[in-house]
Design a protein around this motif. Structure first.
Motif, PDB file in Angstrom:
ATOM      1  N   UNK A 151      -2.351  24.990 -13.827  1.00  0.00           N
ATOM      2  CA  UNK A 151      -3.065  24.153 -14.386  1.00  0.00           C
ATOM      3  C   UNK A 151      -1.996  24.450 -15.507  1.00  0.00           C
ATOM      4  N   UNK A 152      -2.391  23.412 -16.195  1.00  0.00           N
ATOM      5  CA  UNK A 152      -1.472  23.444 -16.938  1.00  0.00           C
ATOM      6  C   UNK A 152      -1.513  24.342 -18.409  1.00  0.00           C
ATOM      7  N   UNK A 153      -3.395  24.874 -18.719  1.00  0.00           N
ATOM      8  CA  UNK A 153      -3.197  26.383 -19.450  1.00  0.00           C
ATOM      9  C   UNK A 153      -4.461  26.985 -18.575  1.00  0.00           C
ATOM     10  N   UNK A 154      -3.947  28.928 -19.018  1.00  0.00           N
ATOM     11  CA  UNK A 154      -4.955  29.498 -18.250  1.00  0.00           C
ATOM     12  C   UNK A 154      -3.427  30.645 -17.608  1.00  0.00           C
ATOM     13  N   UNK A 155      -4.360  31.240 -17.004  1.00  0.00           N
ATOM     14  CA  UNK A 155      -3.520  32.037 -16.053  1.00  0.00           C
ATOM     15  C   UNK A 155      -3.055  31.723 -14.641  1.00  0.00           C
ATOM     16  N   UNK A 156      -1.495  31.553 -14.561  1.00  0.00           N
ATOM     17  CA  UNK A 156      -1.037  31.702 -13.716  1.00  0.00           C
ATOM     18  C   UNK A 156      -0.272  32.819 -12.802  1.00  0.00           C
ATOM     19  N   UNK A 157      -0.985  32.327 -11.352  1.00  0.00           N
ATOM     20  CA  UNK A 157      -1.504  33.303 -10.365  1.00  0.00           C
ATOM     21  C   UNK A 157      -0.029  32.216  -8.987  1.00  0.00           C
ATOM     22  N   UNK A 158       0.781  33.152  -8.768  1.00  0.00           N
ATOM     23  CA  UNK A 158       1.818  32.511  -7.596  1.00  0.00           C
ATOM     24  C   UNK A 158       2.005  33.501  -6.476  1.00  0.00           C
ATOM     25  N   UNK A 159       2.081  32.585  -5.538  1.00  0.00           N
ATOM     26  CA  UNK A 159       2.241  33.412  -3.728  1.00  0.00           C
ATOM     27  C   UNK A 159       2.225  33.840  -4.069  1.00  0.00           C
ATOM     28  N   UNK A 160       1.920  35.016  -2.853  1.00  0.00           N
ATOM     29  CA  UNK A 160       1.584  36.410  -2.739  1.00  0.00           C
ATOM     30  C   UNK A 160       3.774  36.293  -2.140  1.00  0.00           C
TER      31      UNK A 160
END
Length: 236
Positions: A151-160
């Motif tokens: 998403x352009x905004x919010x938290x970023x969760x990368x792959x494991x």
């Protein structure tokens, strides 16, 4: 985002696996780590930093060539850029061709867009030099694994695999024999990016560069083609 530094391929490369993340590869399939360098054989780790078109890749290549001339040992170039026969990125293809053209023909080549630690374990030798160009693209590949979107905004969760492969690299570096040269971009000198994923990438690359610099014997920052000594003396 696409980092502003291109790794390159040469003749017919050995391609490291680009599919299973570290957590899904069986212990039998993973290369066994090398033991620490034997007494009398210096283990060296050099980090070369710089902005886009700062001259960092050329400087790192010259370091590798100097090492080969002084020791007679082999040089292995580990390219982290994704490169395939069906590539439609003409700009990247031009960058790759330029890197290929200026590298000595006798250097070995390994493509490792994801599993960098595995490639280092496999190809590091006591009398050799490994040049990794570059950490910047490698981190980008991990972040956008399998065309992952954010998403352009919010938290970023990368792959494991993002955390797993970084941890694997940091664990590998102290054990590798020979001379390892890592090239990475310094991209934190500009304005703070507006997008969440770009901010995340800049932050994570900055954190990784700090960890690599802490582990390195030497750190050189390239500014307008001029190397600035940040850490460690040049080899005698």
């Amino acid at each position: 985002m696409t980092p502003a530094n291109a790794s390159a391929t040469a003749t017919e490369p050995v391609r490291a696996s680009t599919h299973a993340p570290a957590s899904e590869r069986s212990p039998q399939a993973a290369p066994a780590p090398h033991a620490a360098a034997v007494p009398g054989r210096a283990r060296q780790l050099t980090l070369v930093l710089g902005g886009a078109r700062s001259g960092k890749s050329h400087f790192a290549e010259q370091m590798a060539a100097d090492h080969a001339a002084a020791t007679g040992g082999p040089v292995t170039y580990i390219a982290t850029a994704r490169h395939g026969q069906d590539s439609t990125d003409e700009e990247m293809e031009v960058r790759i061709a330029l890197h290929r053209a200026r590298r000595p023909a006798e250097w070995g080549l390994v493509e490792a867009p994801l599993h960098l630690a595995d490639a280092l374990y496999t190809h590091a030798t006591h009398d050799g030099c490994i040049l990794v160009d570059c950490v910047t693209l490698w981190l980008n590949n991990l972040l956008f694994l399998d065309a992952r979107s954010y998403p352009e905004h919010g938290l970023v969760t990368p792959p494991a695999a993002f955390t797993e492969e970084i941890d694997a690299l940091l664990s590998a570096l102290p054990t590798l024999p020979g001379h390892v040269i890592l090239v990475s971009n310094e991209i934190g000198f500009g304005v703070v990016p507006m997008g969440a994923i770009t901010r995340f990438y800049v932050d994570e690359l900055g954190r990784l560069n700090q960890k690599l610099a802490a582990a390195a014997d030497r750190v050189r920052l390239l500014v307008a083609g001029i190397p600035v000594s940040v850490k460690g003396a040049d080899p005698a």
